[in-house]
Each structure stands twice: as structure tokens, then as C-alpha cells.
Design a protein around this motif. Structure first.
Motif, short mmCIF file in Angstrom:
data_model
loop_
_atom_site.label_atom_id
_atom_site.label_comp_id
_atom_site.label_asym_id
_atom_site.label_seq_id
_atom_site.Cartn_x
_atom_site.Cartn_y
_atom_site.Cartn_z
N CYS A 567 0.85 -1.19 0.00
CA CYS A 567 0.00 0.00 0.00
C CYS A 567 0.88 1.24 0.00
N ALA A 568 0.29 2.39 -0.38
CA ALA A 568 0.97 3.68 -0.38
C ALA A 568 -0.08 4.77 -0.18
N SER A 569 0.31 5.88 0.45
CA SER A 569 -0.66 6.93 0.81
C SER A 569 -0.14 8.29 0.39
N TRP A 570 -1.11 9.19 0.13
CA TRP A 570 -0.82 10.60 -0.13
C TRP A 570 -2.03 11.41 0.30
N ARG A 571 -1.82 12.28 1.26
CA ARG A 571 -2.91 13.10 1.81
C ARG A 571 -4.10 12.22 2.21
N ASN A 572 -5.25 12.40 1.55
CA ASN A 572 -6.44 11.62 1.91
C ASN A 572 -6.61 10.36 1.08
N TYR A 573 -5.66 10.07 0.19
CA TYR A 573 -5.82 8.97 -0.74
C TYR A 573 -4.95 7.78 -0.32
N ILE A 574 -5.49 6.59 -0.53
CA ILE A 574 -4.78 5.34 -0.23
C ILE A 574 -4.80 4.47 -1.47
N ARG A 616 8.19 -7.85 -12.55
CA ARG A 616 7.68 -7.83 -11.19
C ARG A 616 7.70 -6.40 -10.67
N LEU A 617 6.80 -6.11 -9.75
CA LEU A 617 6.76 -4.79 -9.14
C LEU A 617 7.94 -4.61 -8.19
N LYS A 618 8.68 -3.51 -8.34
CA LYS A 618 9.80 -3.24 -7.45
C LYS A 618 9.46 -2.18 -6.41
N SER A 619 8.63 -1.20 -6.77
CA SER A 619 8.26 -0.18 -5.80
C SER A 619 7.01 0.55 -6.28
N VAL A 620 6.26 1.09 -5.33
CA VAL A 620 5.09 1.92 -5.62
C VAL A 620 5.13 3.11 -4.67
N PHE A 621 4.84 4.30 -5.19
CA PHE A 621 4.90 5.51 -4.37
C PHE A 621 4.09 6.60 -5.06
N TRP A 622 3.86 7.70 -4.36
CA TRP A 622 3.16 8.86 -4.90
C TRP A 622 4.18 9.94 -5.23
N SER A 623 3.95 10.66 -6.33
CA SER A 623 4.83 11.76 -6.69
C SER A 623 4.56 12.95 -5.78
N ASP A 624 5.42 13.97 -5.87
CA ASP A 624 5.23 15.14 -5.03
C ASP A 624 3.97 15.91 -5.42
N GLN A 625 3.42 15.68 -6.62
CA GLN A 625 2.17 16.31 -7.05
C GLN A 625 0.96 15.43 -6.79
N GLY A 626 1.19 14.25 -6.19
CA GLY A 626 0.06 13.41 -5.82
C GLY A 626 -0.43 12.51 -6.93
N ASP A 627 0.47 11.89 -7.68
CA ASP A 627 0.09 10.93 -8.71
C ASP A 627 0.75 9.59 -8.41
N PRO A 628 0.01 8.48 -8.48
CA PRO A 628 0.60 7.17 -8.20
C PRO A 628 1.64 6.79 -9.25
N CYS A 629 2.77 6.24 -8.79
CA CYS A 629 3.84 5.82 -9.68
C CYS A 629 4.28 4.41 -9.29
N ILE A 630 4.70 3.64 -10.29
CA ILE A 630 5.26 2.32 -10.04
C ILE A 630 6.57 2.20 -10.82
N TYR A 631 7.44 1.34 -10.29
CA TYR A 631 8.70 1.03 -10.97
C TYR A 631 8.82 -0.48 -11.00
N ASP A 632 8.99 -1.06 -12.21
CA ASP A 632 8.99 -2.51 -12.32
C ASP A 632 10.40 -3.04 -12.57
N SER A 633 10.51 -4.36 -12.57
CA SER A 633 11.82 -5.00 -12.70
C SER A 633 12.42 -4.84 -14.08
N SER A 634 11.65 -4.42 -15.07
CA SER A 634 12.21 -4.17 -16.39
C SER A 634 12.84 -2.78 -16.51
N GLY A 635 12.79 -2.00 -15.41
CA GLY A 635 13.43 -0.70 -15.41
C GLY A 635 12.58 0.43 -15.95
N VAL A 636 11.25 0.27 -15.95
CA VAL A 636 10.35 1.29 -16.50
C VAL A 636 9.61 1.96 -15.35
#
Length: 845
Positions: A567-574, A616-636
Motif C-alpha cells: 500500500c501507499a498513501s498521499w494526503r487523503n488517498y490510499i 515484477r513490481l519493485k516499488s510503488v509511491f506517490w509523486s510530489d504532485q500526488g500521482d501514483p507511480c510504479i517502478y517494475d523489474s524491467s526498469g520502466v
């Protein structure tokens, strides 16, 4: 048992008190010693003169190895240095580790150096080309000793947890051949006791010291116990070595004894009284044994063996002490060809291939060796067990009477899909006794395993606003989140307490504001997240639990897609991710849900995360502007666009790290650990040499500009010089797509919130920036020729120009290159927009 009358040899002061090491060069002409000081000594064999001193080397040496031309030293600072033996000068640094070096061994041909440190990996480095490195990774505990097989094809690793691993290194990717538990005792890396594996020179067995102060021989194929050298020492064994021909074994222990054993009979031939011996070495060809003590003294013992035992040292290579070994029964221990050895027909026999077509296909054709057997086990009833490696029938029917045929077991076995395992974004696995619990742009949290407890450190990048802190952790926290307001921890359940979360704010106006809360018994925490408003945890019961920042339980619900991944959070969003239905590849699809906790609304429900089939999923996080981002094992790196509109979300690539300009020459081997997306850049940690996770000391952060993969290859400066039109056009096209994406993300944000004046001004600025890029792209197309007119007009239609100034500039661009027809078309577009008729209205009419 025979005991010889020893002749006392005077020790030579070589180094200060502490760990001391020695080794002979393979040709036996030189003996090299290293210790805790910054001097290395080289002694000439057969000379009583002073040694050659090499000064100003690194202090606290912990390992030593030598070839005929070079020698290698490892030290507490993690460096492995190379020195030449022709002029006794420093040559180069072979490698550097973040933790102390524990062992260095050279392959029999002297071309590869294996390096062990307190890190959870072993490096096997090409001495001729330091960039050519093989890695043995993911060891559960640090390695203490290394040993090459006489053939150079295998490497034995003795770890501090009492495990022995044998890896095949004949390919570029070392593969685990055998894993043995219980052979050696558990030791610390700096312990003087030995757990070293020593291969017998004939390569069929190896020996190790045991916790009972014996030396046990093991079969190298399956780890079966063979002969044992027992009853000799009353203290822990500190050093051991086979003689060059394998006929003798020398051992030293803390009982002040050096023993010489007969390999064939396992009897003691000689005893010598020397205290503190921690390393010893046979001369490659002469009757000389040298050893060093913990006092830093060197003993070179010529004519070490008495005349009655010297004949054993002069014999050719002797067989290993195996229990059932035909070689040991031949006279004089000389090798003979076996009467009942491996049969040629059996050596080439292939395994039967199982297919569901027919019985003949399942059992396979009979080989030539099987046709000679008049008894055939054609019904699987056990009449015939096959032939073992020595041409004899085995007794497997007795050993495993009711075991099912593995060929048929594979047919009856059930298939299980591969699921995405739970993960905590920003954390790393244990490496040695340390790991990172959290890494982001605010700071980092790391913990150290102290056996009975952990110690946790929280450090910040901006120390003007936050103060670093450190505390003792009896709960063994394994997850953490960090932001500008506080730090969140969680621990797994134990025998004394259930799973628990702990929150510590950075600032408070009360005397105590940190709090803990426990979960119901039997429920474990799989991931945690922290935002400016809420705390979210996911559990093994597929629950998503939400708390306020100061511990008030807000809501709990069960996730539809389970098991939950993270899971990941930003302000009121989960944002929560879980396992969904099984895809065509046999893996479960990764499903995500986004909800607004404050409004109790679901923005995206059970949608699919866009991952390639093998990624495979390597990480998930929110940007500083509040948009969900993912980084996968293929480097994208991907960002979620239009996620606030139900059913409209889509994953858009921001950067493909495999296409970075710095990787174009193919000389860099590196990957990237994602940290954050901020200020329209990708912030990450560069991992070199095949590493998968960052480690200590704390690595530096790097940042890369976004580059959406538009073309097949990145645009290099030299290509743009060779073909200005193509190079500039591709660069402008990528800039246009990227700027349009960033504009759409900002429009999504302002449309769902109370937009400020600064945000509205930023939107106008970015719209103008996009139109200017289109105008530059129009200039390129007009310059290329009249045949590009259709695309040029299409580019004009993409402009958002509200004032008409950029459309007027587009007409001037067309006129500058003499594109009269295009100029008229652009004027028509401008007139339609002036009349308030856009292209969609025209199409509807």
C-alpha cells in the motif's frame, strides 16, 4: 600412534600481536606474511637472510593469497590490493567491499580470485580483467572461508551460520551444486577458530573441522561422511592443510599442538608443541612446514618430517580417505584401473523423457545397456532397480519402498499459480546485520541486528528542520515509513507480544505524543503507509486498517483482491495492491484500488496494474504532485493518468532506464533503486556491479530527467549532428508528448481541487510551452520539404492557441520556407477557430 622427537625451531618476529597470515607462491620460491600492521614481508625459500619488506600498505590485514607473479591482500577497510613480486610494488586495487574482507583464494590456474567479506555475497574476479566478475549472492549469513576445488570448477563457501555451500563456477552465473548443514560449527567472521573446507588433492572429498575437535572427511558428491581424524586435539582446531600429494594432514589447535596425520590410516605420525598457531602452510615440493601464531611470529620448519615419514611426502598424489574406495586397497596407494568401473554404455545413458502420448513414449526406448538385462521392471513392481555408477544393482527398493515414481508424481501433482509476494516500498532485505527500513527524499531509517535486540537510526537530509534520533528496539521493527510529520514503525508478532505499530511525530505541543497499538492475535502486518493525514496498514487477514495520525481507529475493511501485496498513501488517498485473477502467463494479475478516505469514495476499483508478463513490481509511491507511480523489474517508471475519474485511469511510461544515454556504450552494468518522483525528475540510487539493493555506507541520490520512450533508440548528440532533421524531430516529438502528459497531470489535479492562482498560471504556462514545441516541430517539417505538408498541417491542428498569436507565427514559418499551400491551410484553421468552430464541431456537421 607414533610420536617423533621434535627439534625446536626459533620463531621470527614478523608482525605485531593479532591475526597473522602466510602463503607460499605456487612454485615455492617465496613465502609471504601479512598481519595487523602496514608491512608485508616476503621471505626467500632456503635463505636465512632478512625478508623483503613492503611498507605503507593498508593496516589490519585479514586475508592473503599469492600466485607466482602477484600476491593479494584483504583488510578491515574492505579493500583487496594487488602487489607484484618482481619489484615488490603496489599494482592496483582489485575490488572494494563495504565490510571487512574475510578470505581470498586463487583458482588453481591463478586466473580468478574469490573474495569473501562480511557482506552476503562472494565475488569471483578475473585477475586479468577486473570488470569481469562473477557473483554468488543472497547468502543467508556472511562467508568466513573459501576453497577452490583442485579442478577450479567448484567453490566451497563456509558461512558463519554453520552452512557449507558448493557452487559450480564453470558458467558466467554460478549455480548452487550442494548445500550441507551441520558439517561445521557456527563462528563469527573474526573468530580464530577454523571452519575451512579443504579439498583433498584428488578432488573426490573434502575435510572440515568439527565442533568435537575432530576433522571429518566428506564425499564431495553427496556430503556423505567418510573417514574421520579423531582423538588428537583437546582444543578447538585453528588451522589445517593437506600435504601437496594428499598423503598427510597437518592440524593445529588451541591446545598448543601441531599434529601430522597419515591420510590412509588416520593415525598420528608426529606431535609438535607450539602455542597460538592460527595458520599453517606446506611447502609445494620440499619437506618444509611454515606456520604463524597470534603473537605475530613466523616459524619456518625445514626437514619437518622425520626420515621414516618422509617417504609419504615423496609419493604421487594419494587417494582421499573414503570408506568404500578401491583406490585405498591397492598396494602402495598407487592408482589402478577399476575392474568394475563405470561401463561405457552407462556413461552415455540418457534420462527417459515423460510425455502423455503413450506408454512407450513415457518409458522411453531401451538403451543398449538395458537390452542386456533379461529381467525388466516393466510394471514398476520393483523387480529391477537399475544399475548404479559402478555397474551394480542398487538397493533403492529397501531405502524408499513406498515412494511414488517421481515421473508419475509429476503427472499427478497439482499446479499452483505464482503470486506476487507482499513487500514494503523503500525497504531492503538483511545484508549482514543491517538493512534499510525506509529510503525516501525526507531521509532514511535503518536498523542493526544486535542478536537480542535491534538498534534503529532515523536520519534526515534537512537537519535544519529535523533532528536525527536513535533508539534501542526490543520489538524488532521490520517496516518503517518516514515523512515530514513523523515516523511509523511496525513489528511482527512474537511469543511475547502480537503484531504492533508505533508512531512517533517529529513535533508536538504535548509532553508525549508517540503511541503504540497492537493487532489481534494471529494477524501479521504485510505493509504500512503514512500520509499527512492517515496511517494505513495491511495484514495477513486481508484487512486494510486505517488510523488517524494519533492512533484513533478510523475504519477497517477486507480487500477483495488478496493476498494483499502493498500500500501507499498521499494526503487523503490510499493506494492498495493485491493479487487478482491468474493471467495467461500463470502469474496472478496485480490489482490496484484507490480510495479517498475522507470522502469515503473509491476513485479506481480493482483495476489492473500494467506490468509486462515477465516483470515484477519493485516499488510503488506517490509523486510530489500526488500521482501514483510504479517502478517494475524491467526498469520502466510509470505514472497513473486520470486516476481521479473512475474507469479512466491508464498507466503511462515516464522513463525507461534501459534506454538512458549513459548506457549506450554498453560498458556500464548498473540498475536503479527507485526513491521518488519529484520536481519532474526521477530520483533513485544507482546500483553497480549487479547489486539489487542499496547498502552501507549510505549511497548518494541521483536524478534523471523524464524521457518517454518514443523512438527505438535514445537520441545521441552525434546522431543529431549527422542527421539534423531526424534527430531534432525525434527530440521535439518526445518533448511534446512528455509536456502534454505533465500538463494533463496538472489539469487533473486542479480540476478536482480548489485551484490556486499559481496553479492556474502554471497551466497557462505549460499550454504555451506545448504549443511552442509544436511550432518548433512545424519548423522542422517545413524545412524537410513540401511532401511533409500533411503532417505539418496536422501539427498545427494540435495547437491549443487561444489568442491566435502562435497560429499567426505558424503561417510565417510556412511562408519562410515557401510553403504557400500549407500557409493557406493554416490560415483556414485560424479563421475557423476565430469563428468558434473547432474540429469536433466540424466533424459533427
Amino acid at each position: 600412534m607414533a610420536t617423533v622427537m621434535q627439534r625446536w625451531v626459533r620463531g621470527r618476529p614478523a608482525h605485531p600481536n593479532g591475526p597473522t597470515f602466510l602463503t607460499y607462491t605456487p612454485d615455492g620460491t617465496k613465502l609471504i606474511t601479512a598481519g595487523s600492521n602496514n608491512v608485508i614481508r616476503v621471505y626467500q625459500t632456503g635463505s636465512d637472510g632478512e625478508p623483503t619488506n613492503i611498507d605503507n600498505v593498508q593496516d589490519s590485514n585479514t586475508a592473503l593469497a599469492a600466485s607466482n607473479d602477484l600476491f593479494f591482500t584483504g583488510s578491515e577497510d574492505g579493500s583487496v590490493c594487488v602487489y607484484t613480486l618482481d619489484n615488490y610494488l603496489y599494482d592496483r586495487m582489485l575490488t572494494r567491499c563495504t565490510l571487512p574482507i574475510r578470505d581470498i583464494v586463487l583458482s588453481p590456474d591463478g586466473l580468478w580470485a574469490a573474495v569473501a567479506s562480511d557482506e552476503l555475497e562472494v565475488k569471483i574476479i578475473d585477475v586479468r580483467d577486473m570488470t569481469n566478475v562473477l557473483y554468488v549472492r543472497d547468502l543467508p549469513k556472511p562467508p568466513k572461508h573459501l576453497s577452490f576445488h583442485p579442478s577450479g570448477s567448484y567453490l566451497a563457501i563456509s558461512c558463519t551460520d554453520g552452512m557449507v555451500y558448493v557452487y559450480s563456477i564453470s558458467t558466467e552465473d554460478p549455480t548452487l551444486r550442494n548445500k550441507f548443514d551441520g558439517m561445521i560449527r557456527r563462528l563469527e567472521g573474526e573468530d580464530e577458530k577454523s571452519a575451512r573446507v579443504i579439498w583433498h588433492p584428488d578432488g573426490r572429498a573434502f575435510a572440515t573441522p568439527t565442533a568435537t575437535r575432530d576433522v571429518q572427511v566428506f564425499n564431495q558428491d553427496d556430503g556423505r561422511k567418510e573417514r574421520i581424524f579423531t582423538g588428537g586435539h583437546m582444543g578447538d582446531i585453528t588451522a589445517l592443510a593437506w600435504s601437496p600429494n594428499g598423503a598427510l594432514l597437518a592440524t593445529a589447535a588451541s591446545d598448543r599442538k601441531i599434529l601430522i596425520w597419515d591420510t590412509k590410516t588416520q593415525k598420528i605420525l608426529a606431535r609438535y608443541d607450539y602455542s597460538g598457531v592460527i595458520n599453517l602452510a606446506w611447502h609445494p615440493s620440499d619437506n618444509i612446514l611454515s606456520f604463524v601464531t597470534s603473537d605475530g611470529e613466523l616459524f619456518i620448519y625445514p626437514d619437518f618430517l622425520s626420515a621414516e615419514n618422509l617417504s609419504l611426502l615423496k609419493q604421487p598424489t594419494q587417494p582421499a580417505p573414503l570408506i568404500r574406495d578401491p583406490l585405498s586397497e591397492t598396494s602402495g596407494n598407487a592408482r589402478k584401473s577399476l575392474t568394475n568401473g563405470l561401463k561405457p554404455a552407462l556413461e552415455s545413458r540418457t534420462k527417459r523423457q515423460s510425455t502423455p502420448d503413450s506408454l512407450d513414449d513415457i518409458l522411453g526406448p531401451l538403451s543398449e545397456g538395458e537390452e542386456e538385462d533379461f529381467v525388466e521392471d516393466d510394471d514398476g513392481a520393483g523387480y529391477h532397480d537399475g544399475i548404479n555408477g559402478y555397474g551394480k544393482r542398487s538397493h533403492s527398493i529397501i531405502d524408499g519402498f513406498d515412494e511414488r515414481d517421481p515421473k508419475r508424481r509429476a503427472i499427478y501433482g497439482s499446479w499452483q499459480p505464482e503470486i506476487h509476494e507482499p513487500c514494503q516500498p523503500g525497504s531492503t532485505p538483511w545484508r549482514g546485520n543491517r538493512r534499510y527500513l525506509c529510503l525516501n527524499l525526507t531521509g532514511f531509517v535503518w536498523t542493526v541486528d544486535q542478536d537480542s535486540h535491534h538498534t534503529v537510526t532515523v536520519e534526515f537530509y534537512d537537519r535544519e528542520f529535523h533532528r536525527d534520533f536513535h533508539f534501542t528496539d526490543p520489538y524488532l521493527y521490520d517496516k518503517a515509513c518516514l515523512n515530514e510529520h513523523g515516523t511509523l514503525f511496525s513489528c511482527p508478532p512474537s511469543t511475547s507480544n502480537p503484531a504492533m505499530i508505533f508512531y512517533r511525530p517529529h513535533e508536538t505541543w504535548t509532553s508525549r505524543a508517540d503511541w503504540r497499538t497492537q493487532l489481534p492475535a494471529g494477524e501479521d502486518i504485510t505493509s504500512i503507509s503514512l500520509s499527512d493525514s492517515y496511517i494505513t496498514i495491511t495484514t495477513t487477514a486481508s484487512y486494510i486498517r486505517t488510523y488517524t495520525l494519533f492512533g484513533t481507529p478510523l475504519r477497517i475493511h477486507r480487500q477483495k483482491s488478496s493476498p494483499i501485496v502493498t500500500c501507499a498513501s498521499w494526503r487523503n488517498y490510499i493506494l492498495t495492491l493485491g493479487n487478482g485473477p491468474v493471467g495467461a502467463s500463470g502469474n496472478t494479475q496485480l490489482i490496484y484500488t484507490i480510495e479517498n478516505v475522507k470522502r469515503d469514495e473509491v476513485c479506481q476499483s480493482e483495476d489492473v496494474v500494467a506490468l509486462p508478463p515477465d516483470a515484477r513490481l519493485k516499488s510503488v509511491f506517490w509523486s510530489d504532485q500526488g500521482d501514483p507511480c510504479i517502478y517494475d523489474s524491467s526498469g520502466v517508471l510509470l505514472v497513473l493518468l486520470h486516476w481521479r475519474s473512475p474507469g479512466q485511469a491508464r498507466w503511462v511510461p515516464l522513463l525507461d532506464t534501459r534506454r538512458l544515454e549513459r548506457l549506450r556504450d554498453g560498458k556500464r552494468e548498473e540498475s536503479y533503486w527507485p526513491v521518488a518522483v519529484a520536481q519532474d525528475k526521477f530520483h533513485c540510487i544507482i546500483l553497480k556491479g549487479g547489486d539489487q539493493y542499496p547498502y552501507f555506507p549510505r549511497p548518494l541520490l541521483s536524478e534523471f530527467e523524464f524521457s518517454i520512450p518514443i523512438t527505438t533508440t535514445p537520441i545521441a548528440a552525434d546522431k543529431e549532428r549527422d542527421d539534423p532533421g531526424t534527430g531534432e524531430g525525434q527530440r521535439l516529438e518526445e518533448s511534446f508528448v512528455r509536456s502534454s502528459l505533465m500538463l494533463s497531470l496538472l489539469e487533473d489535479l486542479t480540476s478536482s481541487t480548489h485551484a490556486t492562482y499559481a496553479q492556474k498560471s502554471e497551466i497557462s504556462r505549460r499550454e504555451t510551452e506545448v504549443d511552442k514545441l509544436l511550432l518548433q516541430l512545424l519548423n522542422v517539417e517545413c524545412r524537410e520539404g513540401e511532401e511533409r505538408g500533411m503532417k505539418a498541417l496536422e501539427i498545427v491542428g494540435l495547437m491549443r492557441d487561444r489568442s491566435g498569436k502562435l497560429l499567426e507565427a505558424a503561417q510565417k514559418v510556412a511562408g519562410r520556407y515557401g510553403r504557400g499551400v500549407l500557409q493557406e491551410k493554416i490560415q483556414e484553421v485560424a479563421e475557423k477557430r476565430l469563428m468558434g468552430m473547432n474540429e469536433e464541431e466540424e466533424g459533427d456537421q
